[in-house]
Design an enzyme around this catalytic site. Structure first.
Site, PDB file in Angstrom:
ATOM      1  N   GLY A 134      23.522 -76.422  42.582  1.00  0.00           N
ATOM      2  CA  GLY A 134      22.440 -77.217  42.018  1.00  0.00           C
ATOM      3  C   GLY A 134      21.615 -77.904  43.103  1.00  0.00           C
ATOM      4  O   GLY A 134      20.423 -78.174  42.907  1.00  0.00           O
ATOM      5  N   GLU A 150      19.157 -75.394  44.116  1.00  0.00           N
ATOM      6  CA  GLU A 150      18.202 -75.208  43.004  1.00  0.00           C
ATOM      7  C   GLU A 150      17.195 -76.361  42.963  1.00  0.00           C
ATOM      8  O   GLU A 150      16.014 -76.154  42.697  1.00  0.00           O
ATOM      9  CB  GLU A 150      18.958 -75.094  41.676  1.00  0.00           C
ATOM     10  CG  GLU A 150      19.740 -73.787  41.589  1.00  0.00           C
ATOM     11  CD  GLU A 150      20.531 -73.691  40.301  1.00  0.00           C
ATOM     12  OE1 GLU A 150      21.458 -74.503  40.127  1.00  0.00           O
ATOM     13  OE2 GLU A 150      20.220 -72.829  39.471  1.00  0.00           O
TER      14      GLU A 150
END
Ligand code: NAI
Length: 720
Positions: A100, A103
């Site tokens: 994440g 991301e």
């Protein structure tokens, strides 16, 4: 949490704060949403920089939140809001940007990484996929082949590779945050139209279908039944074939399937179990956090055969001085060459010069180990020889030297009793090849000092091993459980199965090799020697009628019969299978063995019946699991995690099935118990099939989840 400040007049600086890796917990996500809003609403702010405190950008999702009711703002809209911002947002990546975290960085308009930073999308290793747009943005940014590689393997890349691939825009040598702020000032007025990755068309390679077919084939082969790598390919395919928002829908859909699969649970369990086993404890109360290891600057290896060579390499690669002792001249010469080759190849792979080469000195004479801090003995598996070596070591070594043995199954306490200081003796059981295999069983006896255990555990860690502390018993944890598993495989052959059938069932389950291919690889003679030592092998059994009972227990002499024919496996070109030549690795079905098996059955009045994969799995695996419960009951392993990590890292148990004890919980303890009872009734002369009392007790107490077994075990021990 996220801290907000304004720097250099017009840059909003957002610092993620959640030690140790600034994971994206609910509080951090809320912090990002709030601070981004603040920066975008502040007219003085012209551009934004996101960084992490303590030199780490962001380690990804907070795994502890998995499986709970997630609160706080979700990741996907948060990242969309950043990407949609009308002020440039720059990610300043120090330390790592993983999962994440990467991301989040891909949602920013620019990425600047420190030269030492590492980036990656490792979700696949937890049975998941990068579901905050990672599978949709990365291929748009760096192309389909490179994105497929990163997403399906989960591998981390260096900043240099990230720059080359186009994941980051710049690499900074010094302060990344300073560089990012400077950069943010320079792009403050620039248009962002070309910086929003979700708006990029995904490049469609000309060999599109072949590319995805190849990728799918590759992951199916290496995944051994794991579904996450397959879902990763499907998600990237969606990026290449659908508009962004539809691709996001597909990513979400695939993630939902993975999230609820048992595989993701198993892989996450393994993740935590691996960390849990380093926090070892012994039945006498000694623990990892109260036992101080002693530093090891110089170590020795005794015996430079298969194992000693790998151990010497693993030790030298830590940077310490190593003394390698071998009595046979020829072995010593060969070992020197082999060790140098291994070190050179290892250094080349890591882009280093093989400095470790100069760390090893060789000798014929055991006196050479006089000044080392720790010795690892790896001579032949022969108690009389090992006893002699331990007596010598005890006399030669300086006071306080730790004496370790790499024995696979012999009694560590007995070896300790040969020395002046039995508290300094522990087992360090490596797996072949020792410089490659990750597992190390650290075996303590009743006299081993906590410091000896702590030192061996720390040395294991230094060598890059996953070390598990276990008690002393025949075969310790791993090999002890393997014995009934192999025994069942032999029995299945007698009853109608073939090596091919048994291996196929186990390989489809996820083992890299079935039991017979494995036996051919490691050598049938190894087990034969052990059985001979135990007085189980009847001499001349090839000519006569070998009995199939030993002291009232069923026994299969099949392995002994093959050894009598010189069929030791790959090394002799014949074993359970045949090979093109000795040493060749490709196993082929052997008609000789099949007719031998038929004759054997006829001689013993055994009528072959149809055996299916389910029976192979139930008999081989449940009997192994049953022995695992006995090990827990005996206090040889502190908890199910220890057993599972041993099997995943040392015995090829498929990680996505979490290890044998976790798997038992997934199948249902009551089912395992019922099937064991069923087979025990059918084979009353096989004691290993007798369900262990801990298993019965767990079932009687409602089959608690694996993390609660320790309570039941504790209660059981307190009642004994
Ligand atoms: P090996 O037969 O390949 O090597 C043993 C070496 O020890 C030989 O080179 C021999 O010349 C040397 N040696 C014998 N007496 C010696 C002495 N007094 N001083 C110095 N060197 C001496 O054996 P391998 O396979 O390396 O096994 C060594 C130990 O590791 C055994 O206890 C075995 O059970 C254990 N082990 C073996 C594994 C395997 O896969 N081969 C896996 C894990 C443990």
């Amino acid at each position: 949490m996220a801290q907000y400040t304004r720097v250099s007049g017009s840059v909003g600086l957002i610092t993620l704060q959640n030690p140790p890796v600034n994971a994206l917990s609910a509080a951090v996500r809320q912090g990002i949403v709030d601070t981004v809003k603040r920066a975008l609403g502040d007219p003085k702010v012209k551009s934004v920089v996101i960084c992490g405190q303590n030199g780490i950008f962001c380690g990804g999702a907070d795994i502890k939140e998995f499986g709970t009711n997630m609160s706080g703002p979700p990741l996907v809209p948060m990242i969309h809001a950043i990407e949609a911002a009308n002020k440039p947002v720059v990610a300043a990546i120090e330390g790592s940007a993983l999962g994440g975290g990467l991301e989040l960085a891909l949602g920013c308009h620019y990425r600047i990484a420190h030269s030492k930073a590492r980036l990656g999308l490792p979700e696949v290793s937890l049975g998941l996929l990068p579901a905050a747009g990672g599978t949709q943005r990365l291929p748009r940014l760096i192309g389909v082949p490179a994105a497929l590689d990163l997403i399906t393997t989960g591998r981390h890349v260096t900043a240099a590779e990230a720059l080359q691939l186009g994941v980051v825009d710049r690499v900074a040598e010094h302060s990344t945050v300073d560089a990012a702020v400077k950069f943010a000032l320079s792009v403050a007025a620039k248009s962002l139209d070309a910086r929003r990755i979700s708006t990029y068309p995904c490049p469609r390679p000309s060999d599109f279908d072949a590319l995805f077919e190849g990728a799918m084939q590759k992951v199916r082969q290496s995944a051994r039944g794991a579904i996450a790598p397959v879902a990763c390919v499907q998600a990237v395919r969606a990026a290449a074939t659908r508009p962004y928002l539809q691709g996001m829908e597909r990513e979400k859909e695939l993630m939902a399937t993975l999230f609820t699969s048992g595989q993701a649970r198993a892989l996450q369990y393994c993740f935590f179990a691996q960390r849990a086993v380093s926090k070892w404890n012994m039945p006498n109360g000694a623990r990892w956090d109260t036992s101080k290891p002693r530093p090891v600057h110089k170590a020795a290896v005794i015996g430079l055969g298969t194992m000693g060579r790998g151990i010497a390499v693993a030790l030298a690669q830590t940077g310490m001085s190593v003394v390698a002792v071998e009595t046979q001249e020829k072995q010593l010469m060969e070992a020197k060459q082999a060790v140098s080759g291994m070190l050179e190849r290892g250094a080349k792979r890591r882009g280093l010069t093989p400095a470790a080469l100069h760390k090893i000195s060789y000798s014929h004479d055991i006196q050479a180990v006089a000044d080392v801090d720790l010795v690892i003995e790896a001579v032949f598996e022969d108690m009389a020889l090992k006893k002699k070596v331990f007596q010598q070591l005890s006399a030669v070594c300086k006071p306080g030297t730790f004496l370790c043995t790499n024995t696979s199954a012999l009694d560590v306490d007995h070896l300790a009793s040969q020395t002046r200081n039995p508290e300094l003796v522990v087992g360090m059981h490596f797996f072949a090849p020792a410089h490659v295999m990750k597992l190390l069983e650290v075996v303590y006896g009743p006299q081993s000092s906590p410091q000896a255990v702590a030192t061996a555990m720390q040395l294991g860690k230094k060598m890059g091993k996953v070390s598990v502390a276990v008690g002393n018993c025949r075969g310790f944890v791993g090999n002890r459980m393997l014995k009934p598993y192999i025994e069942q495989a032999f029995f299945l052959l007698e009853e109608g199965a073939t090596p091919e059938l048994v291996d196929r069932a186990l390989e489809e389950f996820g083992f890299p090799m079935g039991v017979f291919r494995m036996s051919d690889l490691s050598g049938l003679d190894v087990g034969w020697r052990v059985r001979k030592g135990d007085g189980l092998v009847e001499s001349g059994s090839a000519s006569g009628q070998p009995t199939r009972l030993r002291e009232g227990r069923r026994y299969s002499p099949l392995g002994d019969l093959l050894c009598e024919q010189g069929r030791f496996g790959q090394k002799t070109g014949r074993g359970w299978y045949q090979y093109d030549k000795p040493g060749s690795r490709v196993a082929r079905s052997d008609p000789w063995f099949h007719s031998f098996l038929e004759e054997y059955r006829a001689r013993h009045g055994l009528v072959a019946r149809r055996i299916d994969h389910q029976e192979v799995l139930e008999r081989c695996l449940y009997v192994l699991i049953n022995e695992g419960f006995r090990i827990l009951e005996d206090g040889i392993a502190a908890g199910p995690e220890d057993i599972d990590i041993i099997y995943v890292f040392g015995y090829g148990w498929p990680r996505h099935r979490g290890g044998p004890m976790f798997y038992a919980g997934m199948v249902g303890l009551a089912t395992v118990l019922e099937r064991l009872e069923h087979y025990r009734q059918a084979h009353p002369d096989v004691p290993y099939l007798q369900p262990c009392s801990l298993l019965r007790r767990l079932v009687a107490s409602g089959s608690p989840p694996v993390h609660r077994w320790r309570e039941v075990i504790k209660k059981l021990h307190s009642q004994l």
